[in-house]
Design an enzyme around this catalytic site. Structure first.
Site, short mmCIF file in Angstrom:
data_model
loop_
_atom_site.label_atom_id
_atom_site.label_comp_id
_atom_site.label_asym_id
_atom_site.label_seq_id
_atom_site.Cartn_x
_atom_site.Cartn_y
_atom_site.Cartn_z
N HIS A 1 0.87 -1.19 0.00
CA HIS A 1 0.00 0.00 0.00
C HIS A 1 0.90 1.23 0.00
O HIS A 1 1.69 1.43 0.91
CB HIS A 1 -0.92 0.01 1.22
CG HIS A 1 -1.84 1.20 1.25
ND1 HIS A 1 -3.10 1.18 0.69
CD2 HIS A 1 -1.67 2.46 1.75
CE1 HIS A 1 -3.67 2.35 0.86
NE2 HIS A 1 -2.82 3.16 1.49
N CYS A 2 0.76 2.05 -1.02
CA CYS A 2 1.64 3.21 -1.19
C CYS A 2 0.85 4.48 -0.85
O CYS A 2 -0.05 4.88 -1.60
CB CYS A 2 2.16 3.30 -2.62
SG CYS A 2 3.30 4.67 -2.89
N PRO A 3 1.16 5.14 0.27
CA PRO A 3 0.44 6.38 0.59
C PRO A 3 0.79 7.53 -0.35
O PRO A 3 0.02 8.49 -0.48
CB PRO A 3 0.90 6.68 2.03
CG PRO A 3 2.21 5.99 2.17
CD PRO A 3 2.14 4.78 1.31
N GLY B 1 -1.71 7.19 -2.89
CA GLY B 1 -3.06 7.14 -2.32
C GLY B 1 -3.85 5.92 -2.72
O GLY B 1 -5.08 5.99 -2.83
N ASN B 2 -3.18 4.77 -2.89
CA ASN B 2 -3.89 3.57 -3.31
C ASN B 2 -3.01 2.36 -3.06
O ASN B 2 -1.80 2.48 -2.82
CB ASN B 2 -4.26 3.65 -4.80
CG ASN B 2 -5.42 2.75 -5.17
OD1 ASN B 2 -5.89 1.96 -4.36
ND2 ASN B 2 -5.88 2.85 -6.40
#
Length: 381
Positions: A168-170, A173-174
């Site tokens: 999960h890559c902040p 944002g997804n």
């Protein structure tokens, strides 16, 4: 008189999807709820590139070559396109089991494992699956009520099982999964090239401006302000290089091995068991072609599918009635409803029989309950 009218309300499937995702543009855009760092990513990219195009590119295009801003614009547009494609797409979310399917799976698990005595820990819910002569374990997800496919994992932030889950890559944002990993890789690759490009030509601009100012013997106020902005851009690009370029190199290594970040962190194929990666073709070119150029599977969520829901609303209406008349029951059949949601009522005549027309043994006064005759019982005996 109040009449209940059933109206159909169109509801899209994305409005009823579980998980912690947000949807925009009628379900066409799908993102995680925590989007603060994604806005920071947009601000850094747009701000740095805006300063570069507004000041340095104009000077470099005149002094060196007009191709400098053109190539920078191509890199910028490609990086923005891949970023938005990564952030706004379905990463490969697996739908949760329906109540009937979940009940069937639970019953199947109980039949396989048997009843567990109270106080004992139940055995792990795992299925063995063979891929390229290699046994792969499929784990059961207690949230989605499914056995996760190979390489899938449950994201604790989005609360969904994602197929070929990478991480999960902040910053985007997804989640990064099977359906958007190639766009994520192209984004960090193009962003690395853009950062190196801007960093290099900012150094060139500072060197040229210093040389021109040294020839004149004095720096003007406008040149000093431009130099300050250029130094700010250089600092942003310098700190970005350490993270973005390093991240690009790490994912290039993973693509060459056909491996995910989740598998690398857990040590799925490099642990004590020394299990070989069943998804690797043993060839770097084949692995890269499969990850970056293979067919992209369609989304299985059907976010914009239609769900029909009925809403009952009460409407007030008046109906003329004479004194002493009762309201007849309303019966609605096919072809009887008119425009404006009117209801057509039918009066069914009920035959009435007076006491005079009835047999003598069946006559009774109003309000008296029928009593079986004793003579009739003796006759039967």
């Amino acid at each position: 008189m109040s009449v209940m009218v059933a109206r159909k309300k169109v509801v899209r499937k994305w409005e009823k999807l579980p998980g912690r995702n947000t949807f925009c543009c009628d379900g066409r855009i799908m993102m995680a709820r925590q989007k603060g760092i994604f806005y920071l990513t947009l601000f850094l990219i747009l701000g740095t590139c805006a300063l570069f195009f507004a000041f340095e590119c104009r000077y470099l295009a005149v002094q060196l070559s007009p191709a400098i801003p053109v190539f920078a614009a191509v890199l910028f547009l490609f990086a923005m396109a891949t970023l938005l494609r990564t952030s706004f797409s379905d990463p490969g979310v697996i739908p949760r089991a329906l109540p009937d399917e979940a009940a069937f799976i639970e019953m199947e698990i109980e039949a396989t494992n048997g009843t567990v005595p109270q106080g004992q820990r139940p055995p792990p819910r795992i299925k063995n699956f063979q891929i390229n002569n290699q046994i792969v374990k499929l784990k059961y997800c207690y949230t989605c009520k499914i056995f996760r496919p190979p390489r899938a994992s449950h994201c604790s932030i989005c609360d969904n099982c994602v197929e070929r889950f990478d991480h999960h890559c902040p910053w985007v944002g997804n989640c990064v999964g099977k359906r958007n990993y190639r766009y994520f890789y192209l984004f960090i690759l193009s962003l690395s090239l853009l950062t190196i490009y801007i960093f290099t030509f900012n150094i060139v601009y500072i060197a040229l401006s210093k040389a021109v100012a040294g020839g004149l013997g004095l720096l003007s106020g406008h040149s000093q302000s431009l130099t300050v902005l250029t130094v700010l851009e250089v600092l942003i690009c310098f700190f970005t290089l350490w993270s973005v370029v390093g991240l690009t190199g790490f994912h290039t290594f993973l693509v060459a091995l056909n491996q995910t970040t989740n598998e690398d962190i857990k040590g799925s194929w490099t642990g004590k068991n020394r299990v070989q990666n069943p998804y690797s073709h043993g060839n770097i070119v084949k692995n890269c072609c499969e990850v970056l150029c293979g067919p992209l599977p369609p989304s299985v969520l059907d976010r914009r599918g239609i769900l029909q829901q009925e809403e009952s609303t009460a409407q007030e209406g008046s109906c003329p009635r004479g004194p002493g008349t009762q309201e007849p029951p309303a019966m609605q059949g096919p072809g009887q409803a008119q425009e404006g949601h009117s209801v057509l009522s039918l009066q069914v005549p009920v035959p009435t029989v007076s006491n005079a027309e009835m047999p003598e043994e069946k006559q009774r006064t109003p309000g008296e309950l029928p009593v079986p005759s004793l003579d009739a019982g003796r006759a039967e005996l």
